[in-house]
Design a protein around this motif. Structure first.
Motif, short mmCIF file in Angstrom:
data_model
loop_
_atom_site.label_atom_id
_atom_site.label_comp_id
_atom_site.label_asym_id
_atom_site.label_seq_id
_atom_site.Cartn_x
_atom_site.Cartn_y
_atom_site.Cartn_z
N ARG A 49 0.83 -1.20 0.00
CA ARG A 49 0.00 0.00 0.00
C ARG A 49 0.87 1.26 0.00
NH1 ARG A 49 -2.66 2.97 -1.64
NH2 ARG A 49 -4.13 4.40 -0.67
N LEU A 50 1.94 1.24 0.78
CA LEU A 50 2.84 2.39 0.86
C LEU A 50 3.52 2.66 -0.48
CD1 LEU A 50 4.31 4.56 2.57
CD2 LEU A 50 6.02 2.79 3.13
N GLN A 51 4.02 1.60 -1.11
CA GLN A 51 4.69 1.77 -2.40
C GLN A 51 3.72 2.30 -3.45
OE1 GLN A 51 8.10 -1.71 -1.72
NE2 GLN A 51 6.60 -1.96 -3.35
N HIS A 52 2.50 1.80 -3.44
CA HIS A 52 1.50 2.27 -4.40
C HIS A 52 1.21 3.76 -4.18
CE1 HIS A 52 -2.39 2.55 -6.55
NE2 HIS A 52 -1.89 1.59 -7.29
N PHE A 53 1.16 4.16 -2.92
CA PHE A 53 0.91 5.58 -2.62
C PHE A 53 2.08 6.44 -3.08
CE2 PHE A 53 1.74 9.16 0.26
CZ PHE A 53 0.65 9.96 -0.06
N LEU A 54 3.29 6.08 -2.67
CA LEU A 54 4.47 6.91 -2.96
C LEU A 54 4.82 6.92 -4.44
CD1 LEU A 54 6.79 5.79 -0.03
CD2 LEU A 54 5.79 8.07 -0.29
N TRP A 55 4.67 5.79 -5.09
CA TRP A 55 5.20 5.62 -6.43
C TRP A 55 4.14 5.73 -7.53
CZ3 TRP A 55 8.46 0.61 -5.14
CH2 TRP A 55 9.45 0.96 -4.20
N TYR A 56 2.88 5.85 -7.13
CA TYR A 56 1.82 5.96 -8.14
C TYR A 56 0.83 7.09 -7.80
CZ TYR A 56 -2.08 4.76 -11.21
OH TYR A 56 -3.08 4.82 -12.14
N GLU A 57 0.23 7.03 -6.62
CA GLU A 57 -0.80 8.01 -6.28
C GLU A 57 -0.21 9.41 -6.07
OE1 GLU A 57 -3.18 6.65 -3.01
OE2 GLU A 57 -3.36 4.64 -3.84
N LEU A 82 7.74 7.97 14.11
CA LEU A 82 7.10 8.14 15.42
C LEU A 82 6.11 7.02 15.72
CD1 LEU A 82 6.49 12.01 15.40
CD2 LEU A 82 8.18 10.75 16.74
N LEU A 83 5.57 6.42 14.67
CA LEU A 83 4.64 5.29 14.85
C LEU A 83 5.39 3.97 15.06
CD1 LEU A 83 2.01 6.18 12.11
CD2 LEU A 83 1.56 6.05 14.57
N GLY A 84 6.71 4.02 15.02
CA GLY A 84 7.50 2.80 15.20
C GLY A 84 7.62 1.97 13.95
N LEU A 85 7.37 2.58 12.79
CA LEU A 85 7.41 1.86 11.51
C LEU A 85 8.63 2.34 10.71
CD1 LEU A 85 3.59 2.07 10.66
CD2 LEU A 85 4.84 0.14 11.67
N ALA A 86 9.81 2.09 11.27
CA ALA A 86 11.04 2.59 10.67
C ALA A 86 11.29 2.00 9.28
CB ALA A 86 12.23 2.27 11.58
N ARG A 87 10.90 0.75 9.08
CA ARG A 87 11.12 0.12 7.76
C ARG A 87 10.30 0.82 6.69
NH1 ARG A 87 8.79 -4.34 5.39
NH2 ARG A 87 7.63 -4.83 7.30
N TYR A 88 9.10 1.22 7.03
CA TYR A 88 8.27 1.95 6.08
C TYR A 88 8.80 3.37 5.87
CZ TYR A 88 4.76 -1.78 6.53
OH TYR A 88 4.11 -2.98 6.52
N ALA A 89 9.30 3.97 6.95
CA ALA A 89 9.89 5.31 6.81
C ALA A 89 11.07 5.27 5.86
CB ALA A 89 10.31 5.82 8.18
N ALA A 90 11.82 4.17 5.91
CA ALA A 90 12.99 4.04 5.02
C ALA A 90 12.57 3.98 3.56
CB ALA A 90 13.78 2.79 5.40
N VAL A 91 11.41 3.39 3.28
CA VAL A 91 10.90 3.37 1.90
C VAL A 91 10.62 4.79 1.43
CG1 VAL A 91 9.04 2.57 0.38
CG2 VAL A 91 9.94 1.05 2.16
N CYS A 92 10.04 5.60 2.32
CA CYS A 92 9.75 7.00 1.96
C CYS A 92 11.02 7.76 1.61
CB CYS A 92 9.05 7.70 3.12
SG CYS A 92 7.43 7.06 3.56
N ARG A 93 12.11 7.45 2.32
CA ARG A 93 13.36 8.19 2.13
C ARG A 93 14.30 7.50 1.15
NH1 ARG A 93 13.09 8.50 8.19
NH2 ARG A 93 12.39 10.63 8.70
N SER A 94 13.87 6.41 0.57
CA SER A 94 14.77 5.61 -0.26
C SER A 94 15.13 6.31 -1.57
CB SER A 94 14.12 4.26 -0.59
OG SER A 94 13.01 4.44 -1.45
N GLN A 95 16.24 5.87 -2.14
CA GLN A 95 16.64 6.39 -3.44
C GLN A 95 15.63 6.01 -4.50
OE1 GLN A 95 19.01 8.53 -4.18
NE2 GLN A 95 18.29 8.47 -6.32
N ASP A 96 14.99 4.84 -4.34
CA ASP A 96 13.95 4.44 -5.29
C ASP A 96 12.83 5.47 -5.34
OD1 ASP A 96 15.01 2.10 -6.31
OD2 ASP A 96 14.06 0.81 -4.83
#
Length: 322
Positions: A49-57, A82-96
């Motif tokens: 869901r996160l990738q679809h939001f960041l990379w499409y929506e 802050l929600l404790g979802l560091a792995r998802y935060a890393a996707v937001c900040r990723s080079q991809d």
């Protein structure tokens, strides 16, 4: 359906923390989290869901500049931290994420292609299988199972069971998905997930905006198609029917102007594929088993069109001689 009140409170607390530092960041994070969760709380956030939001929506449906979109991705990352979802935060900040947003800014077509490549390379996007191509337009059952399989793959990647980019990982991924779809599900009365998808598609085909007469004719065949009678010992339904079709293609089969199998051929083949209603089938679409076997032969590279005839390929002749 609304989210859990406890989860809503957690999100509200995070947004309050962000607003104390920067109200603009908090507003961006709130909007992004709303799109991610659809009001269903933190538990609705998945990597797919996160990738679809960041990379499409975000690049296609949110108005703003490239810098605006990068700011939104960073604001969302801060909230996820802050929600404790560091792995998802890393996707937001990723080079991809940066590269995909930059590609959209140059050309939407380039951005879409970059999204599709990165989504597949992440390992969590359910791949097509020889026995199942995920639909572009999915019914509610298929859509729910697609999401379930994506979550299953996310767990496999996060646990190290599947490592994208390593040798043979795509084959491993397909194997995991095949096992997942082929396992009987208690909630489905012992039916497999793949069977549930096939049943939904078949019922949609029977009742898909066609005439009432067509539904009346086809409805009695649904159970037979979903639970076909066994074929002779030593032959599977696929091999038995496929070999028969290949044998017919040795001399070639006449096609209609639209590329369908000719009516005489369809009517002669009908009983072999379970057609036993009083009216003769008129088109290939009427005899779904025949249509599926033809498509199967095409996907395997065993048949091809030659003018107005369907004929064997070299691979098809080899398969028939085995």
């Amino acid at each position: 359906m609304t989210g859990d009140h406890g989860e809503d409170a957690v999100i509200a607390a995070v947004l309050l923390d962000l607003s104390a530092d920067d109200q603009g960041v908090a507003r961006q994070a709130e909007a992004a989290l709303g799109s991610l969760t659809w009001g269903r709380g933190v538990g609705a956030i998945t990597q797919d869901r996160l990738q679809h939001f960041l990379w499409y929506e975000l690049p296609l449906k949110w108005i703003g500049s490239l810098d605006d979109r990068l700011d939104i991705a960073e604001s969302l990352a801060r909230a996820l931290d802050l929600l404790g979802l560091a792995r998802y935060a890393a996707v937001c900040r990723s080079q991809d994420t940066r590269a995909i947003l930059e590609a959209y800014d140059r050309d939407p077509g380039h951005g879409l292609a970059a999204f599709q490549r990165a989504n597949a390379a992440s390992g969590i996007h359910p791949p097509d299988l020889p026995e199942l191509t995920w639909g572009v337009m999915m019914g509610p059952i298929e859509a729910a199972l697609f999401t379930s399989v994506a979550e299953f793959l996310e767990l496999a990647v996060s646990s190290g069971e599947l490592v994208p980019g390593t040798r043979g990982w795509r084959t491993r991924q397909q194997g995991l998905v095949r096992n997942r779809l082929g396992a009987p599900a208690e909630a489905l009365g012992g039916e497999t997930l793949l069977q549930a998808i096939q049943a939904e598609r078949l019922l949609g085909w029977v009742d898909g905006g066609r005439s009432a007469i067509r539904r009346t004719v086809l409805s009695p065949l649904v159970d037979r198609l979903l639970d076909p009678a066994p074929f002779p010992s030593g032959a599977t339904d696929a091999s038995f029917s496929l070999r028969w079709l290949l044998e017919q293609l040795v001399e070639g089969v006449v096609l209609t102007q639209t590329g369908n199998l000719g009516q005489k051929f369809v009517q002669a083949a009908g009983p072999r594929f379970g057609w036993d209603v009083p009216r003769l089938p008129r088109t290939e679409d009427d005899v779904i088993g025949l249509h599926l076997v033809r498509q199967f032969a095409h996907r395997l590279g065993l048949s091809r069109r030659s003018g107005r005839r369907l004929v064997l390929t070299a691979r098809g002749r080899e398969a028939l001689s085995d």
